[in-house]
Scaffold this motif. Structure first.
Motif, PDB file in Angstrom:
ATOM      1  N   VAL A  19       0.832  -1.205   0.000  1.00  0.00           N
ATOM      2  CA  VAL A  19       0.000   0.000   0.000  1.00  0.00           C
ATOM      3  C   VAL A  19       0.868   1.257   0.000  1.00  0.00           C
ATOM      4  N   ILE A  20       1.845   1.312   0.886  1.00  0.00           N
ATOM      5  CA  ILE A  20       2.714   2.498   0.967  1.00  0.00           C
ATOM      6  C   ILE A  20       3.507   2.689  -0.326  1.00  0.00           C
ATOM      7  N   GLY A  21       4.073   1.603  -0.853  1.00  0.00           N
ATOM      8  CA  GLY A  21       4.842   1.699  -2.091  1.00  0.00           C
ATOM      9  C   GLY A  21       3.991   2.141  -3.269  1.00  0.00           C
ATOM     10  N   THR A  22       2.789   1.585  -3.388  1.00  0.00           N
ATOM     11  CA  THR A  22       1.902   1.923  -4.505  1.00  0.00           C
ATOM     12  C   THR A  22       1.413   3.366  -4.407  1.00  0.00           C
ATOM     13  N   ILE A  23       0.988   3.758  -3.215  1.00  0.00           N
ATOM     14  CA  ILE A  23       0.498   5.133  -3.041  1.00  0.00           C
ATOM     15  C   ILE A  23       1.623   6.135  -3.277  1.00  0.00           C
ATOM     16  N   SER A  24       2.814   5.845  -2.778  1.00  0.00           N
ATOM     17  CA  SER A  24       3.951   6.757  -2.972  1.00  0.00           C
ATOM     18  C   SER A  24       4.278   6.904  -4.451  1.00  0.00           C
ATOM     19  N   ALA A  25       4.376   5.783  -5.158  1.00  0.00           N
ATOM     20  CA  ALA A  25       4.688   5.838  -6.590  1.00  0.00           C
ATOM     21  C   ALA A  25       3.606   6.599  -7.337  1.00  0.00           C
ATOM     22  N   ALA A  26       2.348   6.286  -7.075  1.00  0.00           N
ATOM     23  CA  ALA A  26       1.245   6.961  -7.766  1.00  0.00           C
ATOM     24  C   ALA A  26       1.250   8.465  -7.471  1.00  0.00           C
ATOM     25  N   PHE A  28       3.810  10.478  -6.611  1.00  0.00           N
ATOM     26  CA  PHE A  28       4.901  11.199  -7.264  1.00  0.00           C
ATOM     27  C   PHE A  28       4.759  11.193  -8.788  1.00  0.00           C
ATOM     28  N   PHE A  29       4.222  10.109  -9.372  1.00  0.00           N
ATOM     29  CA  PHE A  29       3.992  10.120 -10.816  1.00  0.00           C
ATOM     30  C   PHE A  29       2.882  11.114 -11.158  1.00  0.00           C
ATOM     31  N   TRP A  30       1.877  11.241 -10.294  1.00  0.00           N
ATOM     32  CA  TRP A  30       0.820  12.228 -10.497  1.00  0.00           C
ATOM     33  C   TRP A  30       1.406  13.641 -10.431  1.00  0.00           C
ATOM     34  N   LEU A  31       2.261  13.885  -9.429  1.00  0.00           N
ATOM     35  CA  LEU A  31       2.902  15.206  -9.341  1.00  0.00           C
ATOM     36  C   LEU A  31       3.745  15.495 -10.579  1.00  0.00           C
ATOM     37  N   ALA A  32       4.414  14.466 -11.096  1.00  0.00           N
ATOM     38  CA  ALA A  32       5.219  14.651 -12.309  1.00  0.00           C
ATOM     39  C   ALA A  32       4.318  15.029 -13.486  1.00  0.00           C
ATOM     40  N   ALA A  33       3.181  14.364 -13.598  1.00  0.00           N
ATOM     41  CA  ALA A  33       2.253  14.673 -14.693  1.00  0.00           C
ATOM     42  C   ALA A  33       1.716  16.091 -14.560  1.00  0.00           C
ATOM     43  N   VAL A  34       1.347  16.481 -13.344  1.00  0.00           N
ATOM     44  CA  VAL A  34       0.839  17.840 -13.116  1.00  0.00           C
ATOM     45  C   VAL A  34       1.933  18.864 -13.432  1.00  0.00           C
ATOM     46  N   SER A  35       3.123  18.598 -12.975  1.00  0.00           N
ATOM     47  CA  SER A  35       4.243  19.510 -13.218  1.00  0.00           C
ATOM     48  C   SER A  35       4.527  19.653 -14.713  1.00  0.00           C
ATOM     49  N   PHE A  36       4.429  18.546 -15.436  1.00  0.00           N
ATOM     50  CA  PHE A  36       4.726  18.560 -16.866  1.00  0.00           C
ATOM     51  C   PHE A  36       3.639  19.269 -17.670  1.00  0.00           C
ATOM     52  N   THR A  37       2.384  19.046 -17.274  1.00  0.00           N
ATOM     53  CA  THR A  37       1.271  19.592 -18.067  1.00  0.00           C
ATOM     54  C   THR A  37       0.913  21.025 -17.704  1.00  0.00           C
ATOM     55  N   THR A  38       1.285  21.469 -16.525  1.00  0.00           N
ATOM     56  CA  THR A  38       0.972  22.853 -16.135  1.00  0.00           C
ATOM     57  C   THR A  38       2.264  23.644 -16.036  1.00  0.00           C
ATOM     58  N   GLY A  39       2.962  23.706 -17.094  1.00  0.00           N
ATOM     59  CA  GLY A  39       4.253  24.370 -17.118  1.00  0.00           C
ATOM     60  C   GLY A  39       4.172  25.884 -17.133  1.00  0.00           C
TER      61      GLY A  39
END
Length: 163
Positions: A19-26, A28-39
């Motif tokens: 649970v911790i590993g999956t939530i953490s990965a999801a 940070f990948f979500w933050l990466a997507a937000v960071s990339f798309t809202t430049g």
């Protein structure tokens, strides 16, 4: 006379690791997507996106460990899984070195052929592992600090994970 098979004691990560590993990965990948798309924002740079991707990737070994680092103990040997797949078997009598890695928080068993089995201190069944190591591995193969940690683990006191 029928011979009973040796008992096998499973060692595996608790569900909380997955649970911790999956939530953490999801996350940070979500933050990466937000960071990339809202430049639009000056703080949302390509470097920020890469940083979030890196943090997401760092959580994936925890997920891999949950699925692959599963071990089975018997009075004769440990059947162990490796983080990224593959299995091995190590007889207790063949173990030449047992040490605890304070950085990774796992016990490392090394045999005559330099094969290594890594047993995390967070696995369920750790007291049984410690009792079997203390009972079957030659005492000269265990250093003093590791011996103390194994004795404590055999009594249900896990090595400290934090700090």
């Amino acid at each position: 006379m029928e011979q009973t098979p040796p008992t096998s004691i499973p060692l595996r990560h608790p569900m909380s690791s997955l649970v911790i590993g999956t939530i953490s990965a999801a996350f940070f990948f979500w933050l990466a997507a937000v960071s990339f798309t809202t430049g639009q924002h000056p703080a949302a740079t390509f470097g920020t996106t890469l940083c979030f991707v890196g943090l997401g990737l760092m959580a994936l070994p925890m997920v891999a460990d949950y699925f692959f680092a599963r071990h089975h103990l018997s009075d004769e040997a440990i059947d162990f899984g490796r983080r990224f797949g593959g299995r091995g078997t190590m007889r207790w009598a063949d173990v030449r070195l047992v040490r605890f890695s304070p950085t990774m928080k796992w016990f490392v068993l090394t045999d005559d052929a330099s094969n290594k089995a890594r047993v995390s201190s967070t696995l369920t069944g750790l007291p049984e592992f410690a009792r079997l190591v203390l009972a079957h591995v030659p005492p000269e193969a265990i250093d003093k600090k590791t011996h103390k940690l194994l004795v404590d683990a055999s009594l249900g006191r896990r090595p400290r994970v934090w700090l």
